[in-house]
Enzyme design. Structure first.
Site, mmCIF file in Angstrom:
data_model
loop_
_atom_site.group_PDB
_atom_site.id
_atom_site.type_symbol
_atom_site.label_atom_id
_atom_site.label_comp_id
_atom_site.label_asym_id
_atom_site.label_seq_id
_atom_site.Cartn_x
_atom_site.Cartn_y
_atom_site.Cartn_z
ATOM 1 C CB THR A 198 53.356 -56.268 -74.119
ATOM 2 O OG1 THR A 198 52.235 -56.108 -74.980
ATOM 3 C CG2 THR A 198 54.204 -55.027 -74.166
ATOM 4 C CB THR A 232 24.957 -57.815 -64.676
ATOM 5 O OG1 THR A 232 24.816 -56.420 -64.929
ATOM 6 C CG2 THR A 232 26.121 -58.040 -63.733
ATOM 7 C CD GLN A 233 24.556 -55.077 -71.458
ATOM 8 O OE1 GLN A 233 24.692 -53.854 -71.459
ATOM 9 N NE2 GLN A 233 23.756 -55.693 -72.303
ATOM 10 C CB CYS A 234 26.776 -53.743 -64.051
ATOM 11 S SG CYS A 234 25.251 -52.894 -64.414
ATOM 12 C CG ASP A 237 48.749 -60.078 -79.539
ATOM 13 O OD1 ASP A 237 49.356 -59.005 -79.677
ATOM 14 O OD2 ASP A 237 47.626 -60.167 -78.992
ATOM 15 C CB SER A 238 46.963 -62.746 -75.009
ATOM 16 O OG SER A 238 46.300 -61.528 -74.895
ATOM 17 C CB SER A 239 44.536 -60.924 -79.998
ATOM 18 O OG SER A 239 44.978 -59.775 -79.335
ATOM 19 C CG ASP A 256 45.139 -57.311 -75.462
ATOM 20 O OD1 ASP A 256 45.254 -56.386 -74.626
ATOM 21 O OD2 ASP A 256 45.528 -57.207 -76.646
HETATM 22 N N1 ASP Z 1 48.242 -57.473 -77.327
HETATM 23 C C1 ASP Z 1 49.049 -57.883 -76.210
HETATM 24 C C2 ASP Z 1 48.598 -59.272 -75.804
HETATM 25 O O1 ASP Z 1 47.608 -59.412 -75.136
HETATM 26 C C3 ASP Z 1 48.940 -56.916 -75.093
HETATM 27 C C4 ASP Z 1 49.690 -57.343 -73.843
HETATM 28 O O2 ASP Z 1 50.623 -58.123 -73.894
HETATM 29 O O3 ASP Z 1 49.368 -56.871 -72.764
HETATM 30 O O4 ASP Z 1 49.244 -60.230 -76.148
#
Ligand code: ASP
Length: 346
Positions: free
Chosen positions: A15, A279-281, A59-61, A92
């Site tokens: 972003t 841990t999930q915590c 996009d970092s996804s 992300d």
């Molecule tokens: N979906 C975006 C990403 O991780 C969100 C961000 O940039 O913060 O690339």
């Protein structure tokens, strides 16, 4: 240093590098090499800034180990030229990426600061400018002619964290990250205050930068939930070619102690798959053997992830698997702090 510090800004996507087209309202990527024109404030910083950008920002996804290597190679190839690095990625998966980079470099003596933003840099209410400007200031900060930060950090909303201690905790608020098990390395208010006693210092005599890029990604995160069935667990543990499992347990490292579950894990460990208990915590630590529901895990030789985050467990596992260690050594190194990512047993 007589000259101004030289900082390399590495833009990978996310972003932060977008601007709003006020006619259409849509977000679009802008040419990051023009950043100095878009943010004239950067020219007032007491450093020389150069930029390098992924040809096709992501996009970092879509982040993966191939991109980790790409980022790390940019840093390595420019290591002797620049005094510090600021890496911009989407938030992300920033904790995963920055953790991985922290393991890929041993004996790092210069700052590598990850940052990004929740709103695009061209948005009127953006958090991008503060995040970017302060990250650059942190990357420039020196004391006794040495960089103050000599590790991989993550800066967001007035706080610098050790990157491999962070987790993204909010999809909306500017305060998007937390570091539950380690305090901030620096805080930005009227002054930029560094918590000197918390900073990572390399205690080996070796000062030569070591770069490792052999990451193994045949791993899985198995998150427990009440009602999980043998079919699900066994299907996951028997994935063809599986090398490592991050087992997300409850509370202080507890899991169901039904016979089928322990047996399945024991078999997979015997086959040479590395299994780590985290841990999930969000905060706190695995304490193997504290409850009866973790004594069997201890007996079968599960690796104790103590207070490591899941993101960092993933990164550390990818890195250590690439080192071709014996099962015993893998456990030893996983449980040992290598870049300040895990606390010593208290
Ligand atoms: N979906 C975006 C990403 O991780 C969100 C961000 O940039 O913060 O690339």
């Amino acid at each position: 240093m007589a000259n101004k510090p030289k900082i390399l800004l590495v833009y990978t996507g996310g972003t932060i590098g977008m601007i709003k087209d006020y006619q259409t309202g849509a977000l679009k990527a802008f040419d990051f090499n023009q950043i100095l024109e878009k943010i004239p404030e950067l020219k007032h910083l007491n450093c020389d800034i150069a930029t390098i950008s992924f040809e096709e920002p992501i996009d970092s996804s879509n982040m993966n180990t191939g991109y980790y290597v790409k980022i790390a190679e940019i840093i390595k190839n420019n290591y002797s030229i620049y005094d510090g690095f600021v890496v911009l990625t989407g938030s992300d998966t920033m904790s995963y990426t920055s953790s991985a980079i922290s393991f890929m470099f041993e004996n790092l003596q210069k700052p590598v600061i990850f940052t990004g933003s929740q709103l695009p840099i061209g948005d009127l209410r953006t958090d991008a400018k503060e995040n970017l400007i302060t990250s650059i200031e942190i990357a420039c900060a020196r004391e006794n002619n040495q960089p103050i930060i000599r590790e991989v950090g993550l800066y967001f909303e007035y706080k610098l964290y050790r990157a491999n201690r962070t987790t993204k905790i909010n999809a909306e608020q500017f305060e998007a990250f937390a570091s539950m098990n380690y305090p901030p390395l620096a805080e930005s208010g009227v002054h930029l205050h560094f918590n000197q006693h918390l900073l990572f210092r390399n205690d080996s005599e070796e000062s030569q930068l070591i770069f490792r890029k052999n990451l193994i990604d045949d791993i899985v995160i198995l998150k427990l939930f009440p009602g999980i069935t043998p079919k699900v667990v066994d299907t996951i543990l028997n994935i063809n070619g599986l090398r490592g499992v991050i087992l997300e347990t409850y509370g202080s490292g507890n899991a169901l102690n039904e016979e089928w579950f322990i047996k399945s894990l024991e078999e997979v460990i015997k086959k040479g798959v590395q299994v780590v208990n985290v841990t999930q915590c969000a905060g706190g630590s695995v304490i193997l053997g504290l409850y009866e529901t973790s004594t069997d895990l201890k007996r079968i030789g599960i690796i104790n992830g103590r207070d490591i985050t899941t993101e960092t467990a993933v990164a550390k596992m990818m890195y250590l698997l690439g080192e071709n260690l014996s099962q015993e050594d893998f456990k030893y190194y996983f449980e040992k702090p290598l870049r300040g990512e895990i606390s010593l047993q208290s």
